[in-house]
Design a protein around this motif. Structure first.
Motif, PDB file in Angstrom:
ATOM      1  N   GLU A 105       0.845  -1.187   0.000  1.00  0.00           N
ATOM      2  CA  GLU A 105       0.000   0.000   0.000  1.00  0.00           C
ATOM      3  C   GLU A 105       0.888   1.248   0.000  1.00  0.00           C
ATOM      4  O   GLU A 105       1.866   1.301  -0.726  1.00  0.00           O
ATOM      5  N   ASP A 106       0.562   2.217   0.820  1.00  0.00           N
ATOM      6  CA  ASP A 106       1.293   3.482   0.816  1.00  0.00           C
ATOM      7  C   ASP A 106       2.648   3.328   1.499  1.00  0.00           C
ATOM      8  O   ASP A 106       2.903   2.372   2.236  1.00  0.00           O
ATOM      9  N   PHE A 107       3.526   4.269   1.242  1.00  0.00           N
ATOM     10  CA  PHE A 107       4.865   4.293   1.814  1.00  0.00           C
ATOM     11  C   PHE A 107       5.259   5.751   2.023  1.00  0.00           C
ATOM     12  O   PHE A 107       4.609   6.671   1.523  1.00  0.00           O
ATOM     13  N   THR A 108       6.344   5.973   2.742  1.00  0.00           N
ATOM     14  CA  THR A 108       6.866   7.322   2.889  1.00  0.00           C
ATOM     15  C   THR A 108       8.344   7.266   3.251  1.00  0.00           C
ATOM     16  O   THR A 108       8.793   6.353   3.951  1.00  0.00           O
ATOM     17  N   LEU A 109       9.067   8.241   2.753  1.00  0.00           N
ATOM     18  CA  LEU A 109      10.499   8.355   3.039  1.00  0.00           C
ATOM     19  C   LEU A 109      10.711   9.182   4.294  1.00  0.00           C
ATOM     20  O   LEU A 109      10.089  10.234   4.469  1.00  0.00           O
ATOM     21  N   THR A 110      11.589   8.709   5.170  1.00  0.00           N
ATOM     22  CA  THR A 110      11.951   9.430   6.387  1.00  0.00           C
ATOM     23  C   THR A 110      13.477   9.389   6.517  1.00  0.00           C
ATOM     24  O   THR A 110      14.144   8.603   5.833  1.00  0.00           O
ATOM     25  N   PRO A 111      14.053  10.184   7.416  1.00  0.00           N
ATOM     26  CA  PRO A 111      15.498  10.086   7.643  1.00  0.00           C
ATOM     27  C   PRO A 111      15.931   8.739   8.199  1.00  0.00           C
ATOM     28  O   PRO A 111      17.123   8.407   8.184  1.00  0.00           O
ATOM     29  N   HIS A 112      14.969   7.958   8.699  1.00  0.00           N
ATOM     30  CA  HIS A 112      15.280   6.668   9.316  1.00  0.00           C
ATOM     31  C   HIS A 112      15.121   5.504   8.336  1.00  0.00           C
ATOM     32  O   HIS A 112      15.442   4.372   8.676  1.00  0.00           O
ATOM     33  N   THR A 118       1.598  -2.774   4.410  1.00  0.00           N
ATOM     34  CA  THR A 118       0.875  -3.840   3.720  1.00  0.00           C
ATOM     35  C   THR A 118      -0.606  -3.699   4.056  1.00  0.00           C
ATOM     36  O   THR A 118      -0.975  -3.200   5.121  1.00  0.00           O
ATOM     37  N   TRP A 119      -1.455  -4.155   3.131  1.00  0.00           N
ATOM     38  CA  TRP A 119      -2.884  -3.915   3.257  1.00  0.00           C
ATOM     39  C   TRP A 119      -3.504  -4.691   4.426  1.00  0.00           C
ATOM     40  O   TRP A 119      -3.982  -4.120   5.396  1.00  0.00           O
ATOM     41  N   LYS A 120      -3.497  -6.013   4.351  1.00  0.00           N
ATOM     42  CA  LYS A 120      -4.156  -6.838   5.374  1.00  0.00           C
ATOM     43  C   LYS A 120      -3.190  -7.730   6.142  1.00  0.00           C
ATOM     44  O   LYS A 120      -3.625  -8.522   6.977  1.00  0.00           O
ATOM     45  N   ASN A 121      -1.921  -7.615   5.866  1.00  0.00           N
ATOM     46  CA  ASN A 121      -0.941  -8.487   6.509  1.00  0.00           C
ATOM     47  C   ASN A 121      -0.470  -7.973   7.866  1.00  0.00           C
ATOM     48  O   ASN A 121       0.277  -8.663   8.561  1.00  0.00           O
ATOM     49  N   GLU A 141      -1.907  -3.588  14.268  1.00  0.00           N
ATOM     50  CA  GLU A 141      -3.257  -4.137  14.197  1.00  0.00           C
ATOM     51  C   GLU A 141      -4.083  -3.388  13.164  1.00  0.00           C
ATOM     52  O   GLU A 141      -4.001  -2.164  13.042  1.00  0.00           O
ATOM     53  N   GLY A 142      -4.887  -4.124  12.406  1.00  0.00           N
ATOM     54  CA  GLY A 142      -5.768  -3.507  11.427  1.00  0.00           C
ATOM     55  C   GLY A 142      -5.155  -3.475  10.037  1.00  0.00           C
ATOM     56  O   GLY A 142      -4.132  -4.095   9.766  1.00  0.00           O
ATOM     57  N   GLU A 143      -5.816  -2.726   9.153  1.00  0.00           N
ATOM     58  CA  GLU A 143      -5.370  -2.625   7.779  1.00  0.00           C
ATOM     59  C   GLU A 143      -4.454  -1.415   7.579  1.00  0.00           C
ATOM     60  O   GLU A 143      -4.545  -0.425   8.308  1.00  0.00           O
ATOM     61  N   GLY A 144      -3.595  -1.511   6.566  1.00  0.00           N
ATOM     62  CA  GLY A 144      -2.736  -0.394   6.207  1.00  0.00           C
ATOM     63  C   GLY A 144      -3.180   0.204   4.891  1.00  0.00           C
ATOM     64  O   GLY A 144      -3.254  -0.502   3.883  1.00  0.00           O
TER      65      GLY A 144
END
Length: 275
Positions: A105-112, A118-121, A141-144
């Motif tokens: 699913e979505d992602f983001t870049l961070t300094p770390h 993941t959607w349902k994993n 917990e839950g969906e991403g």
């Protein structure tokens, strides 16, 4: 002269005050109605297209992000395999693939590192942004659904398909706080998909719609939707030529009010101003 107040269960003075209070209530009520109407009208944003760029109509786009070195990073389901990679001249250069039973699913870049949902994993991956090697795998917990990084506060915003935005630690993905996304009238906004943060506001695609909303994250207005853009006319015209395109899904901030916007199976990505 006949006293027209005689026989009433209240005095003339009480009646005068009652009229004053009632008049004030009506005035305040009218002001409130006019403010809400003005604010609701203000919340409908417009957009101006700067350019239309070639994309890749084979990509089932889940998220996009514009990197500091001016490259477009994409997460997608391509030929039944979820992956993250760069789009280079319409070619999807895959850098990291998930297992077959996982959906990126979505992602983001961070300094770390690069955080990937993941959607349902119920797993988030922390990847090294250059080599895309796994640094950590964190359970939640839950969906991403959506993810964005707030550099000023050094934490993450995450959506899970409901009206709730989760605030998470950008180092270890710990849950720090939550808040609800609502309209000016208090109505909950659900199906919040991909997220993007521009340094002051949170932006989000609404799943299975042509809308992008802007969300306040400051303390006193946190969660309030302060603007909305409807891309239905743009997508309607695009579907006349490309009937297989799906919903709008992909927003990346460039600078100031400039953004990139695309969707699932789109042949183009649009560079535009959100007004």
């Amino acid at each position: 002269m006949r006293n027209r107040y005689r026989g009433l269960p209240f005095s003339k003075e009480a009646l005068t005050w009652y009229r004053r209070i009632t008049g004030l209530q009506l005035t305040l009520g009218l002001i409130a109605v006019l403010f809400l109407l003005w604010n609701n009208n203000r919340d409908k944003g417009t957009y101006d297209i700067i350019n239309r760029l070639e994309y890749n109509s084979q990509i089932d786009t889940q998220a996009i992000e514009w990197t500091e070195d001016h490259r477009l990073l994409v997460s997608s389901d391509l030929h039944g395999r979820s992956a993250v990679g760069y789009l280079e001249d319409s070619y999807f250069d895959i850098k990291y693939s998930l297992n077959k039973n996982e959906f990126a699913e979505d992602f983001t870049l961070t300094p770390h590192g690069l955080w990937l949902l993941t959607w349902k994993n119920e797993r988030a991956y922390l990847l090294e942004p250059d080599s895309f090697q796994e640094l950590a795998i964190i359970s939640y917990e839950g969906e991403g659904w959506g993810l964005a990084y707030d550099a000023g506060r050094d934490f993450l915003y995450m959506s899970d398909g409901t009206s709730t935005i989760q605030v998470r630690d950008s180092h270890n993905f710990d849950l720090l706080d939550t808040f609800e996304v609502r309209t000016t009238f208090g109505q909950e906004i659900t199906l919040i998909k991909e997220l993007e943060y521009d340094g002051s506001h949170l932006y989000a695609n609404i799943y299975q719609s042509n809308r992008v909303i802007r969300i306040e994250v400051e303390r006193f207005n946190k969660g309030r939707v302060t603007n909305e853009w409807d891309f239905t006319p743009l997508i309607h015209d695009l579907k006349k030529v490309y009937p297989n395109i799906q919903e709008l899904n992909g927003i990346a901030h460039l600078q100031e009010n400039q953004f990139l916007v695309t969707g699932k199976k789109y042949p183009y990505i649009y560079k535009l101003y959100l007004n």
